[in-house]
Design a protein around this motif. Structure first.
Motif, PDB file in Angstrom:
ATOM      1  N   ARG A  11       0.839  -1.198   0.000  1.00 21.62           N
ATOM      2  CA  ARG A  11       0.000   0.000   0.000  1.00 21.62           C
ATOM      3  C   ARG A  11       0.866   1.237   0.000  1.00 21.62           C
ATOM      4  O   ARG A  11       1.820   1.323   0.773  1.00 21.62           O
ATOM      5  CB  ARG A  11      -0.924   0.001   1.208  1.00 21.62           C
ATOM      6  N   ARG A  12       0.504   2.160  -0.857  1.00 22.42           N
ATOM      7  CA  ARG A  12       1.240   3.415  -0.938  1.00 22.42           C
ATOM      8  C   ARG A  12       0.309   4.573  -0.639  1.00 22.42           C
ATOM      9  O   ARG A  12      -0.898   4.492  -0.874  1.00 22.42           O
ATOM     10  CB  ARG A  12       1.827   3.600  -2.336  1.00 22.42           C
ATOM     11  N   ALA A  13       0.903   5.635  -0.157  1.00 18.32           N
ATOM     12  CA  ALA A  13       0.115   6.837   0.110  1.00 18.32           C
ATOM     13  C   ALA A  13      -0.355   7.407  -1.228  1.00 18.32           C
ATOM     14  O   ALA A  13       0.352   7.317  -2.235  1.00 18.32           O
ATOM     15  CB  ALA A  13       0.964   7.860   0.853  1.00 18.32           C
ATOM     16  N   PRO A  14      -1.544   7.996  -1.269  1.00 18.42           N
ATOM     17  CA  PRO A  14      -2.027   8.569  -2.543  1.00 18.42           C
ATOM     18  C   PRO A  14      -1.130   9.729  -2.986  1.00 18.42           C
ATOM     19  O   PRO A  14      -0.589  10.468  -2.163  1.00 18.42           O
ATOM     20  CB  PRO A  14      -3.435   9.057  -2.209  1.00 18.42           C
ATOM     21  N   VAL A  15      -0.968   9.844  -4.292  1.00 18.43           N
ATOM     22  CA  VAL A  15      -0.138  10.916  -4.850  1.00 18.43           C
ATOM     23  C   VAL A  15      -0.974  12.186  -4.887  1.00 18.43           C
ATOM     24  O   VAL A  15      -2.070  12.217  -5.453  1.00 18.43           O
ATOM     25  CB  VAL A  15       0.342  10.548  -6.261  1.00 18.43           C
ATOM     26  N   ARG A  16      -0.460  13.231  -4.272  1.00 12.54           N
ATOM     27  CA  ARG A  16      -1.174  14.504  -4.242  1.00 12.54           C
ATOM     28  C   ARG A  16      -0.555  15.452  -5.253  1.00 12.54           C
ATOM     29  O   ARG A  16       0.665  15.460  -5.430  1.00 12.54           O
ATOM     30  CB  ARG A  16      -1.094  15.116  -2.849  1.00 12.54           C
TER      31      ARG A  16
END
Length: 100
Positions: A11-16
């Protein structure tokens, strides 16, 4: 000890999207007059002309070289005649960053 195989993607943090600085009105006017991508007029025709020159040993009087040169000249003239200002969409996207 046996290592467990990973069965799913980590799981990766969403790209902002990046936070862009606000533009001043002067910067906006300057940026709206600049071209984002430069495409030289008659680029394809010019490459055809250079290819014809190389193919015919730089004989400038050869029929295909003369035809290619005329194609470059007409395409350049058409590009000069149809040159217009910035597109409205470019100004719209730039105006989103305008300081108000």
């Amino acid at each position: 000890a046996a290592r467990r195989l990973r069965t799913s993607a980590p799981r990766r943090a969403p790209v902002r999207p990046p936070r862009l600085e606000r533009l001043t009105l002067k910067e906006y006017r300057i940026a709206s007059k600049m071209k984002s991508n430069f495409h030289p007029p008659a680029h394809r025709e010019f490459l055809d002309f250079m290819g014809a020159l190389a193919q015919h040993d730089f004989d400038t009087e050869h029929a295909s070289v003369v035809a290619a040169r005329k194609a470059v000249e007409t395409a350049t003239a058409e590009a000069d005649a149809s040159r217009k200002g910035q597109r409205a969409s470019t100004n719209y996207h730039l105006s989103r960053h305008l300081k108000r």
